[in-house]
Design a protein around this motif. Sequence first.
Motif, PDB file in Angstrom:
ATOM      1  N   TYR A 147      26.589 -79.602  -3.945  1.00 40.55           N
ATOM      2  CA  TYR A 147      27.295 -78.767  -2.978  1.00 40.55           C
ATOM      3  C   TYR A 147      28.166 -79.587  -2.019  1.00 40.55           C
ATOM      4  O   TYR A 147      29.207 -79.106  -1.573  1.00 40.55           O
ATOM      5  N   GLN A 150      31.213 -80.434  -4.133  1.00 39.57           N
ATOM      6  CA  GLN A 150      32.035 -79.249  -4.335  1.00 39.57           C
ATOM      7  C   GLN A 150      32.801 -78.899  -3.061  1.00 39.57           C
ATOM      8  O   GLN A 150      33.973 -78.519  -3.109  1.00 39.57           O
ATOM      9  N   TYR A 151      32.150 -79.005  -1.903  1.00 44.38           N
ATOM     10  CA  TYR A 151      32.802 -78.683  -0.627  1.00 44.38           C
ATOM     11  C   TYR A 151      34.006 -79.587  -0.391  1.00 44.38           C
ATOM     12  O   TYR A 151      35.095 -79.119  -0.038  1.00 44.38           O
ATOM     13  N   GLN A 509      29.788 -74.701   6.328  1.00 41.48           N
ATOM     14  CA  GLN A 509      29.090 -74.415   5.072  1.00 41.48           C
ATOM     15  C   GLN A 509      27.649 -73.986   5.322  1.00 41.48           C
ATOM     16  O   GLN A 509      27.136 -73.094   4.634  1.00 41.48           O
ATOM     17  N   ILE A 654      32.353 -70.754  -7.980  1.00 39.41           N
ATOM     18  CA  ILE A 654      32.059 -72.175  -7.768  1.00 39.41           C
ATOM     19  C   ILE A 654      32.789 -73.028  -8.798  1.00 39.41           C
ATOM     20  O   ILE A 654      33.382 -74.061  -8.472  1.00 39.41           O
TER      21      ILE A 654
END
Length: 657
Positions: A147, A150-151, A509, A654
């Motif tokens: 994550y 991905q962010y 997030q 995603i």
Amino acid sequence: MSYAYQHSTGASSLPSFNSIPSSSTGLVSQACNRAIPAAKQWIEEGVTTLRSSRPRSRDEVRNSAKVVLRRLFSIPSAVILLWFFTLWWGERTVFQKSIDACAWEAWEAWPQGATPHRVAFVADPQLVDPHTYPGRPWPLSTLTVRYTDQYMRRSFSHIQKHLVPDSVLFLGDLFDGGREWATRTTTSPEERYKKINDNFWKKEYGRFMKIFLDPWLNQEYTPLDSRGRKLIASLPGNHDLGFGNGVKEPVRQRFQAYFGESNRVDVIGNHTFVSVDTPSLSARDQPDPATGSSSSSGKEDDPWPIWKDADDFLNQASSYKAKAEAEELQQLQHKPEKVKFEHRIVDAEEDVIKENPKPESAGFPTILLTHVPLYRKPATPCGPLRERSPPAAPDLEEDEPNALRIAGGYQYQNVLTPIISTELVSKAGPNLVQVYSGDDHDYCEVSHREFNGSPNEITVKSLSWAMGVRHPGFVLTSLWNPIDPQTGESTQQGSQPTIQNHLCLLPDQLGIFIHYAVILGLSIVVLLISSTYHILSTPESVSNGSVLPLTEQRAYPRHQYQTSGTSSSTLTPPGGLFSRGGLTTPGYPSAKSPHDTYRGADLDIGSPNLKDKAMYRPARAAGLRQTVTFIGREFIHSIRTVAQVVLPVYFFLIWRW
């Protein structure tokens, strides 16, 4: 502990930024291939009911249509719609709004017709690795890596796609544990990481390229500035190399081999950028761990100290600046680069070869880049844009909570020492107008009145949401310095500023995940209530009856008996009414009082005088368990129906960033 990383190629295939291939998306594709048919089935069941047979009447047509409408306009459908808007907001809208708020036209204030060079500063991505959260178990460790990557990939892709900066400059700490991983000639300084070899760092390098270089290379670019775009990531941080005497030469050589020379001069947008490896330079005024004396007091025959390269660069910084500025002017004039020596034939006996005169500096405004911020007095406020602790009041001279903490520890130091800071400012100048730094993870802006020229310094926020700030960010800088290509002098009238800065905040997030958790809890409650209502309101849907009746009819055998005053036989159900004369029926007790008689065919289970009412309790308990079972089945079916649609949508959002 287990961490999942994208596999990259070996050392021989990682010499450049564009050598890392994109990873396969097979896992997500398999999940979608399995889940999408199930989602389609949910919608098609109602349609199949309508098409399965030809209706023979209008009532059947209406009933079939109602089945379809009930499926489309049901509580699970409403929950699915809620999740669709929630996921689109959390995975798309918030990122787009953050980038739209940073549009250049919204904050630039140059004269009409200006063509500025636009720069994005990125600080402290610090790719999460086993060193970041050593005690975090699997699968939480793997999800953290996924994550955070991905962010940053999504944020950087939005920056490239919608803002399209001319240049991107990184301010160090590209990795979190870069200093910890073994090289070909050394092992990790920590015992728990000694089994990790040099290939691990190369995989981390591949991750960095995938997150940042791939979006950079894939972006179509139409420059406002004809001199093109640049991406510079050679400035190291203390997490990349270590700090001071903790820096190891093999670790630094590996970093420079893959990212470029750390001490360098670049001319960007008619401004001269001076980058200095301050983690290594800081070893000069640290005590030597072996002797306890200052590292700068070593003898001439000592091994080459870790701070020497940065120190030599600073001593020659004015010459490097002049050469870079002269080469920039030659490119603007479309002239070939000047050579160091004259092109002429000389006598073999001539022992003096004349060099061409050294180029003179064009006097471009100078910008200093350092990972570790410059020294400032304790409690110096960082301004209103600092997230961790906003200022207690405007225009305070001292504000301890709002300031950078002046401290240090293992392999870090929050600010440079006064001696190193003064040397940087004096040797990087003249014309030093701006300093950019990282390391702190939060935004800080100060004007250094203690140094000559009072340069302004901006400490840039971390781009990662795992670095202690709820709203990560980056800084956009617009450079506009129109010059005469022949002389390099500015054509602006007066001493107007040539730099404009803007802080850009990225989504929270952690807040998005909390919002998802709230919607998840709400969905579970709504589906549970809906399932309970559906079962209790439609008892015919439960086989053998899901709702336990309050009365029950007892089936007794039919008997023949005589009543007084008659000789005929009469068939009377045992539950019939008896006379008060105490007439009895063979096999049945006599009624002693009106309260002891039966009341017809229906037996009142709740009657306190019913001696055998305990025999009905198992039936009541069995009916209750059966009702709960059917509610549970309906609830699980509703959860499955929602999940079969929502999860593929989430994985798609995603996967597509």
